[in-house]
Design an enzyme around this catalytic site. Structure first.
Site, PDB file in Angstrom:
ATOM      1  N   ALA A 131     -23.434  10.097  27.214  1.00  0.00           N
ATOM      2  CA  ALA A 131     -24.378   9.981  28.328  1.00  0.00           C
ATOM      3  C   ALA A 131     -23.648   9.610  29.613  1.00  0.00           C
ATOM      4  CB  ALA A 131     -25.419   8.927  27.992  1.00  0.00           C
ATOM      5  N   PHE A 132     -24.144  10.152  30.708  1.00  0.00           N
ATOM      6  CA  PHE A 132     -23.755   9.681  32.042  1.00  0.00           C
ATOM      7  C   PHE A 132     -25.019   9.047  32.607  1.00  0.00           C
ATOM      8  CE2 PHE A 132     -20.641  12.799  31.032  1.00  0.00           C
ATOM      9  CZ  PHE A 132     -19.478  12.402  31.672  1.00  0.00           C
ATOM     10  N   ASP A 133     -25.091   7.750  32.539  1.00  0.00           N
ATOM     11  CA  ASP A 133     -26.401   7.131  32.711  1.00  0.00           C
ATOM     12  C   ASP A 133     -26.911   7.165  34.146  1.00  0.00           C
ATOM     13  OD1 ASP A 133     -25.414   4.971  30.095  1.00  0.00           O
ATOM     14  OD2 ASP A 133     -26.907   6.561  29.975  1.00  0.00           O
ATOM     15  N   PHE A 134     -26.020   7.402  35.092  1.00  0.00           N
ATOM     16  CA  PHE A 134     -26.472   7.587  36.475  1.00  0.00           C
ATOM     17  C   PHE A 134     -26.630   9.085  36.774  1.00  0.00           C
ATOM     18  CE2 PHE A 134     -26.354   3.374  38.559  1.00  0.00           C
ATOM     19  CZ  PHE A 134     -25.972   2.630  37.463  1.00  0.00           C
TER      20      PHE A 134
ATOM     21  N   GLY B 167     -33.663   6.858  38.757  1.00  0.00           N
ATOM     22  CA  GLY B 167     -35.037   6.643  39.206  1.00  0.00           C
ATOM     23  C   GLY B 167     -36.043   6.759  38.073  1.00  0.00           C
TER      24      GLY B 167
ATOM     25  N   ASN C 134     -33.001   4.070  24.176  1.00  0.00           N
ATOM     26  CA  ASN C 134     -32.805   2.870  23.372  1.00  0.00           C
ATOM     27  C   ASN C 134     -32.108   1.736  24.090  1.00  0.00           C
ATOM     28  OD1 ASN C 134     -30.773   5.094  23.030  1.00  0.00           O
ATOM     29  ND2 ASN C 134     -29.557   3.416  22.189  1.00  0.00           N
ATOM     30  N   TYR C 135     -31.395   2.023  25.180  1.00  0.00           N
ATOM     31  CA  TYR C 135     -30.415   1.080  25.701  1.00  0.00           C
ATOM     32  C   TYR C 135     -30.755   0.598  27.102  1.00  0.00           C
ATOM     33  CZ  TYR C 135     -25.903  -1.019  24.939  1.00  0.00           C
ATOM     34  OH  TYR C 135     -24.905  -1.912  24.699  1.00  0.00           O
ATOM     35  N   GLU C 136     -30.319  -0.635  27.446  1.00  0.00           N
ATOM     36  CA  GLU C 136     -30.549  -1.125  28.803  1.00  0.00           C
ATOM     37  C   GLU C 136     -29.263  -1.666  29.428  1.00  0.00           C
ATOM     38  OE1 GLU C 136     -33.731  -1.260  26.312  1.00  0.00           O
ATOM     39  OE2 GLU C 136     -34.388  -1.613  28.358  1.00  0.00           O
TER      40      GLU C 136
END
Lengths: 682, 682
Positions: free
Chosen positions: A321-324, A330, A406-408
């Site tokens: 994943a590239f979370d940004f 947003g 699932n993740y923060e």
């Protein structure tokens, strides 16, 4: 009186809708699916000129105001054609388009929530998927849950098709609680959706065996989650209830906060002053950061992060994943709640996001701002007089939180009274798990719950720092402390060491080295500290951590080449904000990211430079990370280094806190650590 | 009912005085100068047996109670002889001496405050020193201040004479304030005292020139501090006063603290339980640390630290403090004050120290204990239901602070709800400065105030961890995450990496490596986690920092050989607590420290092992460190790794804090980060 929005303020609802309307009018007759609309920051040169006037109090009606522009991302749907991804930049003063690019399938835009919803629908109606599911017997009372994920780095055969994958889980409905945790029940089916057609085109079946089993599935088990067990985290479902011995700890600020807000986004706190914006790609962004009127940073933002997984079995190599860039922050930003995400007197800021039809919507409480105490900042006791002076360390904290399935991640920008800045990242949430057969083990992860394998992975973050140390012409200097041989003339006793300074004069990626005390300083070589005679500067202290492990011939590596060096320096270029490039979703290569920026070999000496701090966490999970993991924390610090002429917090009052109390409930008097209150013995 | 002190409780006043009386009676006719009296902990084997019974609730009057012993350090003064340093161990039940050693001049004991006072007197009455001072003209209104320091690593010519050095400063008396800071006015004279005779035997005159000047003094300047300027830190002397815009932030605990104290030194907090003692060599020591009834650590303590300075000019090579071994922490520990050194509901513990005549004295508030909030501990939002569960991170903090002449260290042991332990060291206080001529610069330090050179130095700490992970037979395992070549069979996509485990089976010093994600785990190889199948353990996360820079042929290195590796593992040996050995004052070599302990090449697999975490700070000062430096912080963490079967903090209530408030003073409503509240323009 004429008013304009400040050039460093996010788009308003009206401006966002105005941009939408302009784009709509330019695509008459087409259906448009809007993805994002946000401020395209004006060219830095214009802003810099403007800020100079602003801080001199010289902004007037004749001041040239920097351009006000919106960046619009959207799909154009034409009958009979595949949706095409476009980007337009709109000048809001003239309502004219100043730039238009049909990105089409050259690159993929980040995901939207609408696409997630589409995947869930596609799975539900897919005959292909239903057939696979028919062979699986879920335990009684369980239902299927599909968790949409970006597709990751594609296979060659995938071509340029926009794809999504769904991770499947079973959910125990019997509690009647919609928040019963489904992650402990991973079902080894991964439906793949073609986003153009909304069809499930394939269902991957990953292997669920052990280290000595084949890398490919030997046929999905009929009862794949029967050996799984619950992993609840919502309080009402905890088998053993909550602990009862924690008494309240409250932060009171009887006179209110020490910060003030003006002009909608100017935050002032003691000697600090900065502007805050929010955008759907980077979250909270801080601009024009000054201490006591002196410029420290032009812009500070989270640039990117990548999370590659290390299970070698197909299709797990695509888990990255590239979370940004992928996640389009947003979509994932949390609406923060009073008294949960921070304590004390809290200021919340809302953000403007964009609906699928392009309408601007306000999303509440995306950033919180508060003060906190972080122990002692400085202390000295004069042992002759026994006079102690102690100043505590108050910090101003901007916080935002994102949830990616699932993740923060919890991000905080902290400012302290000694003119230091800290960017902190906390990783929490639920680790990603896949199915593993009973009795099996693999070296690529940890079984955190029966049947649930948490695969080894990395989180590699990139913080973008656009420094402005007393101006915009800055230089990065690497400093190391190196051993010196004992030498009868220069080092007769062998106690001296060398402090070696190296100017980084060309854009490049640099490695950290804590063992040589390698530190990096951003200096302004036109100014010297009047006391020390050294150049004024700020030290950038970034944690030395493992970089990306993936082989250099892997797609994981090629997509995230920024993740190979701990600190990059580049020459500033407008709109160059993203470490892995503008387009990460389903990318095969990092394009327009740090690798390319550094490859320009720009001069970085006495230049407008940008620093990119890359740091990470190699996360080989532990059972204690389940079902929700305690935070792992990492920080980058910026600390003044010969920027001031003394400790900038020397004037912080060392006042006694009158609210503090002696603990006297259990013991009537001060205790000496002694044996006199001995053990009673029968 | 018969009562005994618990074997892990510090000596009481009565026990301390009893030990003194026994020693006195054994040295009839001699004058004794007492240095330290403190608990000699019983043999671990006896304590371990006892604790097993204690935790099983089986301690009875017939339980064999471990020995109760006092360790006494003192000088014997016989007429006509040099004072001789002795150590005696006293059995307090029988009032018999069980061990006696005349250390004499083989090694030097740590300093006492009485010796510091002696130095000041010696300087004042020394004709040699007065003659030197006569040549120096202090500015009008200034007086001489002598700052006693340990002598450091001696020259060959110094033989075994016990020596002290005094650093000299000028103090501006004109304010009439006894706390006017004298450190900005360093006088380049260093009187040396023979501690036996109390005579000043030499006055060193260090060089004050620049990098191209000779390393030895060319004659002390007549007006050496005329170019110096004030550097005040007490609020009433600040030229510009205190900042006025900081509003109070108070911690309220309306129901009191969540911890309880029993038996004088047992601290219980939620699922944690441990015993606290204080001794004058290590400060706060934690014993028998358990979580939910399961043993984690037998003993946790600061072992040592060394602070070598890197100015090559004589006599600065001798500037090397061992702040625990030399300083005899009992002399330097701060008496903490309510509402200054920590906030909230605070429990203070007093310690027992020893006067020169051997009398036990209570020193107030040497350790404080309190709770603090440290942000979010875990969070997950179910994006389907928008239900967020967030648990904050409460920590229990034991804190003590020491002042060594100019400098302070703040040590904290912190326990968190996720069963983690953190040891934090903060460095603050006033950096050590020496005189430098106007207009000169050297590469070995930074001019932090005119005429005041803060020399480059290191602070290297050692934390001693005696683990007991579910028992005393533990094993240290090194784990690294290493890249794997792409390989068509085992790593077809190049995304996998290898997690390589290495058992450390022999006592040794190990190096850290963040770039391979090298982590160390203490495991119990007789127990496996029922979920993951891995050995139960705790991870020890220690910061990767630069080790001792001094040349291996230097005295600085030889005195502190422990400071060459980031983590040592040894087999437990009773009374082996000190990384640089028992005697550091004026040492030439590390004797009985980590180097020797590791050299035994003991088996450390499935053994009673001890870990020693060495970490440090290479401190090349900055102007902002003046006059009192903002804290530099470092931490070592112990984190459960497959010790539990889930996140141990999953049962922490996620209750909303009702005391939190919206910031609404300056803005009447929630702000959107937008341009609508635009800048007013003239």
């Amino acid at each position: 009186m004429d008013t304009h929005p400040h050039p460093l303020s996010a788009l308003s609802l009206d401006e966002t809708n105005q941009a939408r309307d302009v784009v709509r009018s330019l695509h008459n007759g087409c259906v448009l699916d809007f993805r994002q609309i946000f401020l395209l920051e004006p060219p830095k040169s214009e802003v810099v000129d403007f800020l100079e006037l602003e801080h001199a109090g010289k902004v007037t009606s004749s001041t040239p105001w920097p351009a006000r522009m919106a960046h619009v991302r959207y799909d154009v749907l034409e009958p009979g054609k595949a949706p095409a991804y476009h980007e337009s930049d709109i000048d809001l003063r003239t309502s004219k388009r100043i730039k238009h690019e049909i990105v089409a399938t050259k690159h993929q835009p980040g995901l939207t929530i609408f696409e997630f919803e589409k995947l869930v629908q596609a799975v539900n109606k897919s005959p292909l998927f239903q057939e696979k599911m028919k062979k699986i017997k879920l335990p009684e009372g369980f239902e299927l849950v599909v968790e949409p994920w970006p597709y990751g780095g594609p296979d060659d055969a995938d071509g340029h098709t926009r794809l999504f994958q769904g991770l499947c889980f079973g959910r125990d409905k019997r509690s009647g609680n919609a928040d019963s945790n489904f992650y402990p029940y991973p079902i080894p089916l991964i439906p793949i959706m073609d986003a153009r057609t909304g069809e499930i085109i394939r269902v991957d079946e990953p292997a669920t065996g052990g280290v000595n089993d084949p890398y490919t599935s030997q046929g999905t088990a009929e009862q794949p989650i029967d050996h799984c067990l619950p992993g609840e985290y919502v309080p009402e479902l905890l088998a053993n209830g909550l602990r009862k011995d924690l008494k309240p700890l409250e932060v009171h600020q009887p006179e209110g906060a020490s910060f003030t807000i003006s002009q909608g986004n100017v935050v002032e706190w003691q000697k600090w002053r900065m502007r805050l914006t929010f955008n759907p790609r980077e979250g909270a962004v801080l601009h024009d950061i000054r201490y006591d009127g002196r410029s420290v940073c032009y812009r500070l933002s989270m640039s990117e992060m990548t999370v590659p997984y290390a299970d070698p079995r197909y299709p797990f190599q695509r888990k990255q994943a590239f979370d940004f860039g992928d996640g389009s922050l947003g979509n994932t930003v949390n609406n923060l709640e009073l008294g949960c995400d921070c304590l004390g007197v809290i200021k919340y800021f809302d953000g403007v996001l964009t609906d699928a039809d392009g309408s601007a919507v306000v999303t509440k409480n995306v950033i919180c701002l508060h003060e906190q105490d972080n122990g002692i900042n400085w202390k000295h006791t004069n042992w002759r007089t026994n006079r102690a002076v102690v100043a505590r360390r108050r910090e101003l904290v901007f916080q935002f939180i994102i949830t990616l399935a699932n993740y923060e991640y919890i991000f905080a920008f902290k400012f302290d009274q000694a003119a230091g800045i800290t960017m902190e990242a906390r990783a929490t949430g639920i680790v990603s798990v896949v199915n593993i057969d009973a009795g099996k083990k693999v070296p690529w992860g940890t079984i955190v719950s029966p049947g649930a394998l948490a695969q080894n992975h990395q989180h590699i973050f990139c913080l973008r720092i656009d420094p402005a140390v007393d101006g915009h012409k800055n230089t990065l200097v690497q400093e190391e402390s190196l051993p010196l041989r004992r030498d009868k003339d220069t080092n007769p006793y062998g106690n001296a060491y060398e402090v070696r300074k190296t100017i980084i004069s060309t854009s490049t990626g640099l490695d950290l080295n804590p063992f040589t005390n390698r530190v990096f300083k951003v200096q302004n070589h036109s100014k010297r500290n009047p006391i020390s005679g050294n150049y004024i500067g700020y030290k950038v202290v970034t944690p030395a951590t493992q970089m990306l492990l993936a082989d250099e011939h892997s797609i994981q590596y090629n997509r995230a080449r920024f993740a190979k060096h701990g600190l990059w320096v580049t020459k500033h270029k407008d709109d160059e904000h993203y470490a892995a490039g503008r387009y990460t979703f389903q990318s095969r290569h990092e394009v327009g990211g740090l690798f390319d920026a550094a490859a320009r070999k720009d001069n970085t000496k006495d230049e407008d430079i940008v620093l990119w701090s890359v740091f990470g966490l190699t996360h080989n999970p532990r059972v204690e990370d389940w079902p929700v993991m305690p935070v792992e924390m990492m920080s980058v610090h910026m600390i003044p280094q010969d920027f001031f002429t003394e400790n900038p917090s020397i004037d912080v009052p060392s006042k006694k806190d009158n609210a503090s109390r002696y603990e006297s409930d259990c013991c009537k008097q001060q205790e000496i650590l002694r044996g006199v209150e001995s053990m009673g013995v029968k």
